[in-house]
Design an enzyme around this catalytic site. Structure first.
Site, PDB file in Angstrom:
ATOM      1  CE  LYS A 122      -3.744  -2.314   2.534  1.00  0.00           C
ATOM      2  NZ  LYS A 122      -4.498  -2.366   3.806  1.00  0.00           N
TER       3      LYS A 122
ATOM      4  CB  CYS B 100      -1.617   0.549   8.511  1.00  0.00           C
ATOM      5  SG  CYS B 100      -0.660   1.895   9.214  1.00  0.00           S
ATOM      6  CG  ASP B 101      -3.461  -5.368   5.834  1.00  0.00           C
ATOM      7  OD1 ASP B 101      -4.337  -4.967   5.044  1.00  0.00           O
ATOM      8  OD2 ASP B 101      -3.470  -6.516   6.339  1.00  0.00           O
ATOM      9  CB  SER B 102      -5.361  -4.445  11.105  1.00  0.00           C
ATOM     10  OG  SER B 102      -4.706  -3.258  11.460  1.00  0.00           O
TER      11      SER B 102
ATOM     12  N   GLY C 111       0.437  -4.422  10.408  1.00  0.00           N
ATOM     13  CA  GLY C 111       1.659  -4.175   9.666  1.00  0.00           C
ATOM     14  C   GLY C 111       1.776  -2.700   9.342  1.00  0.00           C
TER      15      GLY C 111
END
Length: 231
Positions: free
Chosen positions: A55, A86-88, A123
């Protein structure tokens, strides 16, 4: 310096604004499913970090034309842009899950989480662009343990009906309606909301950016004033 959040998440935006930063928002548009499918052997940490990096890099690529990177204060100087992605995901019972997407899936997730714990992984990736070129990158993951309450059937139906759990990782929020059903967290609360402030600060420092340089002008002016008083 331009600060760009590579996410459409209103929760991440709210965390940054509350912490003194007013970011520009640009959605990456990356195909998260394709990235996930392309990393079948990745650990949960590796996967959320890879998604965050994808991203951030996708949005950073839109700032590679030097003609558009001018400092508004000094038109002759090349501006710097820092992009954060970000990534969750939630890890429960040995597997990772993302956004439920449907009411039935959200109910199933809560049946599994109710009264137990899960590991919320977020992340983070930072990309620094200067003079139209990427000059620094840093990425890492923050994991926080979430302790869930045990909502009864009526509470769960009402929560699912709000639509909130369908569009968030793990089918819950800490800062929204879902907060009623979270007993506590062991770790960084901001990471559970979507972006870890301590980790983002460390990653920014890793590419040579001091977080206080990104604070809105009024906060920086107040800091300058205090520094002058001490001189």
């Amino acid at each position: 310096m331009r600060f760009v959040l590579a996410s459409a998440s209103p929760a991440r935006l709210a965390v940054l604004r509350a912490a003194g930063i007013d970011p520009e928002v640009r959605v990456s548009g990356v195909d998260e499913d394709a990235i996930t499918e392309g990393l079948p052997d990745a650990s949960p940490d590796e996967l959320v970090t890879a998604l965050a990096r994808a991203k951030a890099e996708a949005v950073a690529a839109t700032f590679t034309d030097p003609a558009t990177l001018t400092d508004p204060v000094d038109p002759g100087a090349a501006a710097a842009t820092v992009v954060v992605g970000c990534d969750s995901m939630l890890a429960i019972n040995g597997r990772t899950v993302g956004k439920p997407g449907t009411a039935d899936t959200a109910r199933s997730r809560w049946a599994e989480m109710s009264g137990g714990t899960g590991a919320l992984l977020t992340g983070h990736a930072v990309v620094l662009v200067r003079h139209g070129e990427v000059v620094g990158e840093a990425a890492d993951t923050r994991t926080t343990t979430v302790r869930f309450a045990a909502p009864d059937a009526a509470e769960l139906d009402a929560y699912v009906a709000t639509g909130e759990p369908l569009a968030v990782a793990g089918a819950f929020t800490l800062d929204g309606v879902g907060g009623w059903f979270v007993e506590g967290v062991d770790g960084d609360p901001s990471s559970v909301i979507g972006i870890s402030l301590p980790l983002t600060r460390r990653l920014l420092a890793g590419v040579g950016v001091a977080v206080h340089e990104l604070w809105r002008p009024a906060l920086r002016a107040a800091d300058d004033t205090r520094t002058g008083d001490r001189a």
